[in-house]
Design an enzyme around this catalytic site. Structure first.
Site, PDB file in Angstrom:
ATOM      1  N   LYS A  22       0.688  -1.689  -5.579  1.00  0.00           N
ATOM      2  CA  LYS A  22      -0.358  -2.416  -5.850  1.00  0.00           C
ATOM      3  C   LYS A  22      -1.005  -1.494  -6.606  1.00  0.00           C
ATOM      4  CE  LYS A  22      -4.063  -1.966  -2.950  1.00  0.00           C
ATOM      5  NZ  LYS A  22      -5.306  -1.530  -4.042  1.00  0.00           N
ATOM      6  N   ASN A  23      -1.156  -0.410  -6.611  1.00  0.00           N
ATOM      7  CA  ASN A  23      -1.660   0.881  -7.457  1.00  0.00           C
ATOM      8  C   ASN A  23      -1.505   0.943  -8.436  1.00  0.00           C
ATOM      9  OD1 ASN A  23      -3.655   0.128  -5.169  1.00  0.00           O
ATOM     10  ND2 ASN A  23      -3.217   2.092  -4.374  1.00  0.00           N
ATOM     11  N   ARG A  92     -11.475  -3.148  -5.656  1.00  0.00           N
ATOM     12  CA  ARG A  92     -12.070  -1.440  -6.372  1.00  0.00           C
ATOM     13  C   ARG A  92     -11.288  -1.017  -7.873  1.00  0.00           C
ATOM     14  NH1 ARG A  92     -15.251   2.923  -5.997  1.00  0.00           N
ATOM     15  NH2 ARG A  92     -13.954   5.128  -6.985  1.00  0.00           N
ATOM     16  N   CYS A 116     -11.994  -1.869  -0.419  1.00  0.00           N
ATOM     17  CA  CYS A 116     -12.669  -1.582   0.981  1.00  0.00           C
ATOM     18  C   CYS A 116     -13.613  -0.524   0.960  1.00  0.00           C
ATOM     19  CB  CYS A 116     -11.311  -0.987   0.982  1.00  0.00           C
ATOM     20  SG  CYS A 116      -9.920  -1.905   1.370  1.00  0.00           S
ATOM     21  N   ARG A 121     -17.872   5.685  -2.692  1.00  0.00           N
ATOM     22  CA  ARG A 121     -17.196   5.658  -3.736  1.00  0.00           C
ATOM     23  C   ARG A 121     -17.664   5.455  -5.379  1.00  0.00           C
ATOM     24  NH1 ARG A 121     -12.110   1.957  -1.952  1.00  0.00           N
ATOM     25  NH2 ARG A 121     -10.672   2.647  -3.117  1.00  0.00           N
ATOM     26  N   PRO A 122     -17.528   6.741  -5.300  1.00  0.00           N
ATOM     27  CA  PRO A 122     -19.442   6.403  -6.999  1.00  0.00           C
ATOM     28  C   PRO A 122     -17.985   7.008  -7.975  1.00  0.00           C
ATOM     29  CG  PRO A 122     -18.659   9.120  -5.592  1.00  0.00           C
ATOM     30  CD  PRO A 122     -18.203   8.210  -4.733  1.00  0.00           C
ATOM     31  N   ILE A 123     -18.225   6.768  -8.994  1.00  0.00           N
ATOM     32  CA  ILE A 123     -17.378   6.120 -10.136  1.00  0.00           C
ATOM     33  C   ILE A 123     -17.522   7.495 -11.159  1.00  0.00           C
ATOM     34  CG2 ILE A 123     -16.552   4.337 -10.246  1.00  0.00           C
ATOM     35  CD1 ILE A 123     -18.371   3.331 -11.635  1.00  0.00           C
ATOM     36  N   ASP A 124     -18.424   8.301 -10.932  1.00  0.00           N
ATOM     37  CA  ASP A 124     -19.388   9.835 -11.719  1.00  0.00           C
ATOM     38  C   ASP A 124     -18.233   9.828 -12.185  1.00  0.00           C
ATOM     39  OD1 ASP A 124     -18.393  10.727  -9.287  1.00  0.00           O
ATOM     40  OD2 ASP A 124     -19.231  12.542  -9.737  1.00  0.00           O
ATOM     41  N   LEU A 125     -17.372  10.346 -11.988  1.00  0.00           N
ATOM     42  CA  LEU A 125     -15.741  11.186 -12.554  1.00  0.00           C
ATOM     43  C   LEU A 125     -14.764  10.112 -13.539  1.00  0.00           C
ATOM     44  CD1 LEU A 125     -13.849  12.505  -9.631  1.00  0.00           C
ATOM     45  CD2 LEU A 125     -15.178  14.330 -11.312  1.00  0.00           C
ATOM     46  N   ASP A 305      -4.162   6.353   2.512  1.00  0.00           N
ATOM     47  CA  ASP A 305      -3.534   4.644   3.015  1.00  0.00           C
ATOM     48  C   ASP A 305      -3.218   4.479   4.112  1.00  0.00           C
ATOM     49  OD1 ASP A 305      -6.056   4.363   0.674  1.00  0.00           O
ATOM     50  OD2 ASP A 305      -4.376   3.149  -0.328  1.00  0.00           O
ATOM     51  N   ILE A 327      -9.925  12.192   2.823  1.00  0.00           N
ATOM     52  CA  ILE A 327     -10.022  12.058   1.157  1.00  0.00           C
ATOM     53  C   ILE A 327     -11.457  11.039   1.178  1.00  0.00           C
ATOM     54  CG2 ILE A 327      -9.601  10.175  -0.283  1.00  0.00           C
ATOM     55  CD1 ILE A 327      -7.690  13.155   0.136  1.00  0.00           C
ATOM     56  N   ARG A 397      -4.771  -8.823   0.513  1.00  0.00           N
ATOM     57  CA  ARG A 397      -5.017  -8.169  -0.915  1.00  0.00           C
ATOM     58  C   ARG A 397      -3.969  -7.094  -1.501  1.00  0.00           C
ATOM     59  NH1 ARG A 397      -9.956  -4.485  -0.219  1.00  0.00           N
ATOM     60  NH2 ARG A 397      -8.395  -4.099  -2.435  1.00  0.00           N
TER      61      ARG A 397
HETATM   62  C1  UD1 Z   1      -7.454   5.260  -5.298  1.00  0.00           C
HETATM   63  C2  UD1 Z   1      -6.120   4.058  -4.440  1.00  0.00           C
HETATM   64  C3  UD1 Z   1      -6.184   4.001  -2.919  1.00  0.00           C
HETATM   65  C4  UD1 Z   1      -6.066   5.785  -2.592  1.00  0.00           C
HETATM   66  C5  UD1 Z   1      -6.880   6.187  -2.903  1.00  0.00           C
HETATM   67  C6  UD1 Z   1      -7.250   8.386  -2.628  1.00  0.00           C
HETATM   68  C7  UD1 Z   1      -6.319   2.311  -6.350  1.00  0.00           C
HETATM   69  C8  UD1 Z   1      -6.374   0.980  -6.633  1.00  0.00           C
HETATM   70  N1  UD1 Z   1      -6.924   2.884  -5.321  1.00  0.00           N
HETATM   71  O1  UD1 Z   1      -8.265   5.295  -4.780  1.00  0.00           O
HETATM   72  O2  UD1 Z   1      -5.679   2.862  -1.900  1.00  0.00           O
HETATM   73  O3  UD1 Z   1      -7.129   5.452  -1.308  1.00  0.00           O
HETATM   74  O4  UD1 Z   1      -7.043   6.456  -4.519  1.00  0.00           O
HETATM   75  O5  UD1 Z   1      -5.136   7.824  -2.270  1.00  0.00           O
HETATM   76  O6  UD1 Z   1      -5.596   2.673  -6.253  1.00  0.00           O
HETATM   77  N2  UD1 Z   1     -14.367  10.087  -6.841  1.00  0.00           N
HETATM   78  C9  UD1 Z   1     -15.789  10.700  -6.662  1.00  0.00           C
HETATM   79  N3  UD1 Z   1     -16.416  10.083  -8.166  1.00  0.00           N
HETATM   80  C10 UD1 Z   1     -14.542   9.654  -8.711  1.00  0.00           C
HETATM   81  C11 UD1 Z   1     -14.254   8.875  -8.141  1.00  0.00           C
HETATM   82  C12 UD1 Z   1     -13.526   9.793  -7.137  1.00  0.00           C
HETATM   83  O7  UD1 Z   1     -15.962  11.669  -6.506  1.00  0.00           O
HETATM   84  O8  UD1 Z   1     -15.747   9.106  -9.583  1.00  0.00           O
HETATM   85  C13 UD1 Z   1     -13.262  10.670  -4.977  1.00  0.00           C
HETATM   86  C14 UD1 Z   1     -13.816   9.920  -3.687  1.00  0.00           C
HETATM   87  O9  UD1 Z   1     -15.141   9.306  -3.090  1.00  0.00           O
HETATM   88  C15 UD1 Z   1     -12.840   9.593  -3.416  1.00  0.00           C
HETATM   89  C16 UD1 Z   1     -11.712  10.996  -4.075  1.00  0.00           C
HETATM   90  O10 UD1 Z   1     -12.572  11.598  -4.642  1.00  0.00           O
HETATM   91  O11 UD1 Z   1     -13.420  11.280  -2.367  1.00  0.00           O
HETATM   92  C17 UD1 Z   1     -10.683   9.912  -4.444  1.00  0.00           C
HETATM   93  O12 UD1 Z   1     -10.822   8.867  -4.829  1.00  0.00           O
HETATM   94  P1  UD1 Z   1      -9.991   8.187  -5.790  1.00  0.00           P
HETATM   95  O13 UD1 Z   1      -9.252   9.116  -5.655  1.00  0.00           O
HETATM   96  O14 UD1 Z   1     -10.526   8.063  -6.973  1.00  0.00           O
HETATM   97  O15 UD1 Z   1      -9.250   7.714  -5.218  1.00  0.00           O
HETATM   98  P2  UD1 Z   1      -9.588   5.201  -5.678  1.00  0.00           P
HETATM   99  O16 UD1 Z   1      -8.823   5.515  -7.489  1.00  0.00           O
HETATM  100  O17 UD1 Z   1     -11.078   4.901  -6.028  1.00  0.00           O
END
Ligand code: UD1
Length: 441
Positions: A22-23, A92, A116, A121-125, A305, A327, A397
């Site tokens: 899926k991912n 997501r 989920c 779950r910020p998207i700042d990065l 996961d 995480i 999902r």
């Molecule tokens: C992906 C996977 C999810 C898995 C996760 C961690 C998909 C669709 N989902 O989720 O199944 O649980 O990786 O292996 O591939 N973070 C920030 N800012 C950001 C983005 C992330 O602070 O802009 C933090 C998150 O809060 C979290 C960490 O980084 O603590 C890891 O998140 P991330 O690797 O981005 O997870 P996803 O890509 O959402």
């Protein structure tokens, strides 16, 4: 609303082919927007998140055909740059379309993604990576508007190795002018799969799996054909299901090194494991024993996961196992439900301590999220009597025909529909109709 029921006590026996990841498939579907012609993606799992991606691609104007596990995407008719809120909220991964749409059209309008609820779950990065490549981003009233007449290569330094942010940076960089270096990228196998796909589209990208990814942007070339890697979290789930129920299960069509950290845990709890080139078999006899502390970490560490699912497999193991979740802040939502089966688990912040019990009794539980839902089914395999998992649409999902696959291994699992909801639709509102047992295998 869907309810998945399991009658515990039957060992699992048989062979199971691991579905496509899926991912991996979701960012690769987003990347198909960057092609100059039709791309064919094979080994696509039949999941509700994949359906959402198909809807997003069609909304954008792409021609999408599905045939079995193959999805063909032709982006040449793309005539939109936005994703409606209702599709963004479904999952997501909708956010990885941001980099691809921006790279293709110079403009993207979307909102914050769903998925989920595992804590913030910020998207700042994601946003700072796109800004580094020259995008102007405006966030107002829940809307995100990205503009970049021309993306330019840059230095993307990720404070955390975020999977999604790495993917967005790779997607945008593959149509940026010059070289982009992504420092501290996620090293998950899904990143290497995206790299392979982008290379097939003519992008000069290297370094996936290591400390720096380099991407040299270029214009779209033709289409490509790609086979998605097997799903390591699904493979981990089958291993844990075998540990919970007992028995003998062979996984085929998998890449054992992708879930080695889970295989090691399963071995430590007492399973006999045989690793092949693309298969893993487990044989589990009781009693199972507690294992060394498990701490989740970015790949190749123990996957977050798989944490709820391994926990479910250990509920009746002798001794105490400690978990640390590093995480996501809120990834113990399954614990209060598992306790209702008789499990002994205490949680303090990022730590959970599980003391194995002799017996679990079936109960009605509510799936809080995708992996938490799967964990409840895994626990139900070893509980006395019937365990019912409400809101089991979350499971669809991430798992293709979860109930059928378990039944094929000898489990007693079936689906109840409440009202008009379907297995695939987790968000369908409740209907007042009486419970109806639709199917029992
Ligand atoms: C992906 C996977 C999810 C898995 C996760 C961690 C998909 C669709 N989902 O989720 O199944 O649980 O990786 O292996 O591939 N973070 C920030 N800012 C950001 C983005 C992330 O602070 O802009 C933090 C998150 O809060 C979290 C960490 O980084 O603590 C890891 O998140 P991330 O690797 O981005 O997870 P996803 O890509 O959402």
């Amino acid at each position: 609303m869907k309810i998945l029921s399991v009658e515990g006590g039957r060992p699992l026996e048989g062979s199971i082919r691991v579905q496509g990841s899926k991912n991996s498939v979701l960012p690769i579907m987003a990347a198909s927007l960057l092609a100059g012609g039709e791309t064919v993606i094979r080994n696509c799992p039949d999941l509700s998140d994949v359906d959402v991606s198909v809807r997003i691609l069609r909304h954008l104007g792409c021609a999408v055909r599905r045939e079995g596990g193959a999805i063909a995407v032709d982006p040449r008719g793309m005539d939109r740059s936005d994703i409606p809120d209702c599709l963004m909220r479904e999952m997501r991964s909708s956010v990885v379309f941001m980099g691809a749409i921006l790279a293709r059209t110079g403009f993207a309008r979307l909102s914050y993604p769903g998925g989920c609820e595992l804590g913030p779950r910020p998207i700042d990065l994601h946003l700072s990576a796109l800004r580094e490549l020259g995008a102007e981003i405006d966030e107002t009233g829940g809307r995100i508007i990205c503009r970049a007449a021309r993306l330019k290569g840059g230095m993307v330094r990720l404070a955390t190795p975020s999977v999604g942010a790495t993917e967005n940076a790779m997607l945008a960089a593959s149509r940026a002018e010059g070289e982009t270096l992504i420092f501290n990228p996620a090293r998950e196998p899904e990143i290497a799969d995206l790299q392979d796909f982008l290379r097939k589209l003519g992008t000069d990208v290297s370094g996936a799996g290591g400390p720096v990814i380099s991407v040299r942007g270029g214009g779209p070339t033709g289409g490509a054909e790609h086979t998605v890697i097997p799903d390591r979290i699904v493979a981990a789930t089958w291993l844990c299901a075998a540990c919970s129920a007992g028995g003998r299960v062979e996984l085929t069509g998998c890449i054992p090194e992708h879930f080695e950290s889970v295989t090691e845990a399963v071995e430590a709890l007492g399973a006999e494991v045989k690793r092949g080139a693309d298969s893993v078999s487990v044989r589990v006899k009781r009693p199972r024993r507690a294992i060394r502390p498990v701490s989740t970490a970015p790949y190749p560490g123990f996957p977050t996961d798989a944490q709820p699912i391994l926990m479910a497999a250990l509920l009746r193991a002798q001794g105490t196992t400690q978990f640390t979740e590093t995480i996501f802040e809120n990834r113990y939502r399954h614990v209060s439900e598992l306790r209702r089966l008789g499990a002994e688990i205490s949680v303090d912040g990022t730590q959970a301590v599980l003391r194995g019990v002799k017996e679990l009794r079936g109960e009605t539980l509510t799936a809080p999220d995708l992996r938490g839902g799967a964990a409840m089914v895994v626990a139900g395999l070893t509980a006395r009597g019937e365990t019912r998992v409400v809101d089991a649409g979350h499971i669809a999902r991430g798992y293709e025909s979860f109930d059928d696959r378990l039944c094929a291994l000898g489990a007693d699992v079936w689906i109840e529909h409440k009202g008009k909801g379907t297995y695939e639709d987790a968000s369908q509102p409740d209907q007042p109709a009486a419970f109806q047992q639709a199917r029992r295998v």
